[in-house]
Design an enzyme around this catalytic site. Structure first.
Site, short mmCIF file in Angstrom:
data_model
loop_
_atom_site.label_atom_id
_atom_site.label_comp_id
_atom_site.label_asym_id
_atom_site.label_seq_id
_atom_site.Cartn_x
_atom_site.Cartn_y
_atom_site.Cartn_z
N ASP A 58 -28.55 7.05 -18.36
CA ASP A 58 -28.22 6.93 -16.93
C ASP A 58 -28.48 5.50 -16.52
OD1 ASP A 58 -28.31 7.36 -13.91
OD2 ASP A 58 -28.11 9.45 -14.52
N ASP A 103 -23.92 2.09 -18.61
CA ASP A 103 -22.89 2.17 -17.59
C ASP A 103 -21.75 2.91 -18.29
OD1 ASP A 103 -20.70 1.96 -16.01
OD2 ASP A 103 -20.96 -0.16 -15.53
N PHE A 104 -21.56 4.18 -17.95
CA PHE A 104 -20.65 5.00 -18.76
C PHE A 104 -19.17 4.62 -18.61
CE2 PHE A 104 -22.17 8.50 -15.64
CZ PHE A 104 -21.26 8.16 -14.64
N HIS A 157 -17.26 15.52 -11.61
CA HIS A 157 -16.84 15.83 -10.23
C HIS A 157 -17.10 14.66 -9.26
CE1 HIS A 157 -20.91 17.77 -8.74
NE2 HIS A 157 -21.07 16.54 -9.15
C1 LIG Z 1 -24.57 14.05 -9.61
S1 LIG Z 1 -25.76 13.18 -10.54
C2 LIG Z 1 -26.01 14.28 -11.90
C3 LIG Z 1 -27.35 14.10 -12.55
C4 LIG Z 1 -27.69 15.12 -13.65
N1 LIG Z 1 -26.70 15.18 -14.68
C5 LIG Z 1 -27.89 16.48 -13.02
O1 LIG Z 1 -26.97 17.27 -12.98
O2 LIG Z 1 -29.01 16.72 -12.53
C6 LIG Z 1 -24.80 11.88 -11.22
C7 LIG Z 1 -25.58 10.92 -12.10
O3 LIG Z 1 -24.68 9.92 -12.62
C8 LIG Z 1 -25.37 8.69 -12.65
N2 LIG Z 1 -24.40 7.58 -12.66
C9 LIG Z 1 -23.55 7.21 -11.68
N3 LIG Z 1 -22.79 6.17 -12.07
C10 LIG Z 1 -23.17 5.87 -13.33
C11 LIG Z 1 -22.73 4.91 -14.29
N4 LIG Z 1 -21.74 4.05 -14.02
N5 LIG Z 1 -23.32 4.91 -15.51
C12 LIG Z 1 -24.33 5.78 -15.79
N6 LIG Z 1 -24.79 6.74 -14.92
C13 LIG Z 1 -24.21 6.77 -13.71
C14 LIG Z 1 -26.21 8.71 -11.39
O4 LIG Z 1 -27.28 7.78 -11.44
C15 LIG Z 1 -26.66 10.17 -11.34
O5 LIG Z 1 -27.89 10.36 -11.99
#
Ligand SMILES: C[S@@+](CC[C@H](N)C(=O)[O-])C[C@H]1O[C@@H](n2cnc3c(N)ncnc32)[C@H](O)[C@@H]1O
Length: 446
Positions: free
Chosen positions: A283, A315-316, A335
């Site tokens: 993350d 950074d995915f 989503h």
């Molecule tokens: C809706 S949360 C889901 C967290 C976890 N999977 C859960 O269900 O409890 C979305 C996650 O994506 C991460 N995120 C957003 N953009 C990202 C990026 N570009 N690279 C890596 N992680 C990212 C956020 O920090 C967040 O923790």
């Protein structure tokens, strides 16, 4: 009695009976009184039959009331209650009223409680009675309020406290600009995160997650958001992701890469239930720092000591995750993003998959709110005369959908939409697993 009313009544009777049977089978048969502060083992780990029947019960009760009540009452109540549920919860959370009532089973008189909360007692009483009337807090005798099973969720130490704070503050401010955003000639037709209502409300040039990553204030908020997700995960029975997917069939030493893991609410439960597996959490750095330094040492210190968990920032959109894992797990990630960006994330994963790696996409699945029978091919099912999506029984999903629109300009999806997105990243759909309110969709290399 009309046929529909009698069908709804019989759904209510049968679902209550089935839920009572599950309580009896759980080993703690007594159902705690709403006015107690007792917890029950099924509170955080409701079993599948309880979840299924609860959905029917909630859907049938709401549909029956909407059928029998004068329509003007239902609609006027809906809008007033939405506003004042939010407002009164904001007051009690900000003034930490549940904490003031902690360890006071006989409650506190409103004169004393109002004074301790810093609000004029007569006015505090109006707020508290509104909430007690909707079963949050108990009025043990006239003018004396205590905690109950619902209000203990508002203690400052709980993830639900963070959830309520987040919703009544940032989400609410964003939601107040949704109409204006929908009608805006530029933002209205756009599906880019930077054009979401929240960006208009706060005047951000970039999207919500960019704000999390790029500003000091955002990084602090990202930490709070990790707790918010934990509360949400409990609400959608996330435990089912651990119990209802066959993790046990993975060979010892298999590696699960949790992409966009947050603090790892699910990963930590997998680690506890299957200590032979290896977890990699990926993350943004801020979330992983909290996960590694606070969340995991408290929740699962063994996994850290035995080096069964790793934390690797990502950074995915621009980087591939750890190479060669057995499972790539994405919960509540796709989503948040447009189809185009989802394909980008999946292509980055696809690059580093072994021929027998799997991608597990854990998301809600939309169904239309028609009164028609659910198609047999659908993984959801609701008995007639409920709406095919179970109505109030799954309303949480549809409010989440509008929340995604407000915060990220994104949306929940239908099963076929996930299959189509994955195909564009050369992934083939294998099967669906029912996991609480959500589903796990299994994909393999095409
Ligand atoms: C809706 S949360 C889901 C967290 C976890 N999977 C859960 O269900 O409890 C979305 C996650 O994506 C991460 N995120 C957003 N953009 C990202 C990026 N570009 N690279 C890596 N992680 C990212 C956020 O920090 C967040 O923790």
């Amino acid at each position: 009695m009309s046929q529909e009313v009698s069908q709804l009544l019989s759904l209510i009777t049968s679902s209550v009976k089935a839920i009572e049977d599950e309580f009896a089978a759980s080993g703690v048969s007594a159902i705690p009184s709403l006015n107690s502060t007792d917890t029950h083992p099924l509170d955080l780990k409701p079993l599948k039959p309880v979840r299924d029947q609860l959905r029917i019960l909630e859907g049938a009760c709401a549909q029956l009331c909407a059928t029998l009540a004068p329509p003007v009452c239902t609609v006027t109540d809906r809008v007033s209650n939405a506003i004042f549920d939010r407002t009164c919860l904001e007051v009690v959370v900000s003034c930490k009223i549940a904490d003031l009532l902690k360890d006071k089973p006989d409650g506190m008189h409103i004169d004393q409680l109002g004074k301790a909360a810093g609000i004029e007692p007569g006015k505090s009483e109006q707020i508290m009675r509104y909430l007690a009337t909707s079963h949050i807090f108990a009025e043990v005798k006239e003018g004396v309020f205590s905690n109950n099973r619902l209000s203990i969720q508002l203690l400052e130490e709980t993830p639900t406290y963070a959830y309520v704070q987040f919703r009544v503050d940032q989400t609410n401010r964003a939601a107040c600009t949704l109409l204006e955003t929908l009608l805006d000639p530029v933002r209205g037709p756009s599906y880019e995160g930077k054009d979401a209502a929240i960006c208009k409300a706060y005047n951000w040039p970039e999207g919500w997650f960019d704000w999390h990553a790029q500003t000091e204030e955002g990084r602090k908020e990202a930490e709070l958001f990790g707790r918010v997700m934990t509360a949400f995960d409990y609400a959608v029975a996330v435990q089912a992701v651990v119990t209802d997917y066959p993790w046990r069939d993975l060979a010892p030493g298999s590696t699960i890469c949790d992409i966009g893991s947050g603090h790892g609410t699910v990963a930590v439960e997998i680690a506890k239930a299957h200590p032979g597996l290896k977890l990699i959490l990926q993350d943004m750095p801020t979330l992983l720092k909290y996960a590694e330094e606070s969340f995991w040492p408290k929740e699962c210190p063994c996994a850290l000591q035995e080096q069964k968990v790793e934390f690797i920032p990502i950074d995915f959109f621009t980087e591939a995750p750890a190479a060669g894992c057995d499972i790539y797990f994405l919960k509540g990630i796709l989503h948040d993003w447009s189809d185009e960006l989802c394909v980008k994330i999946l292509k980055n994963i696809r690059k580093v998959m072994r021929p027998n790696s799997k991608v597990l996409i854990n998301e809600h699945l939309l169904l239309p709110a028609t009164a028609l029978p659910t198609p047999l091919s659908s993984p959801n099912s609701a008995p007639a005369p409920l709406l095919s999506n179970t109505g109030a029984g799954r309303l949480r999903l549809y409010s989440l959908d509008v929340s995604l629109l407000t915060l990220l300009n994104s949306r929940e999806r239908f099963l076929q939409e996930f299959v189509t997105i994955a195909q564009q990243a050369s992934l083939k759909f294998k099967s669906t697993w029912d996991a609480g309110d959500t589903y796990i969709l299994e994909f393999v290399v095409a």
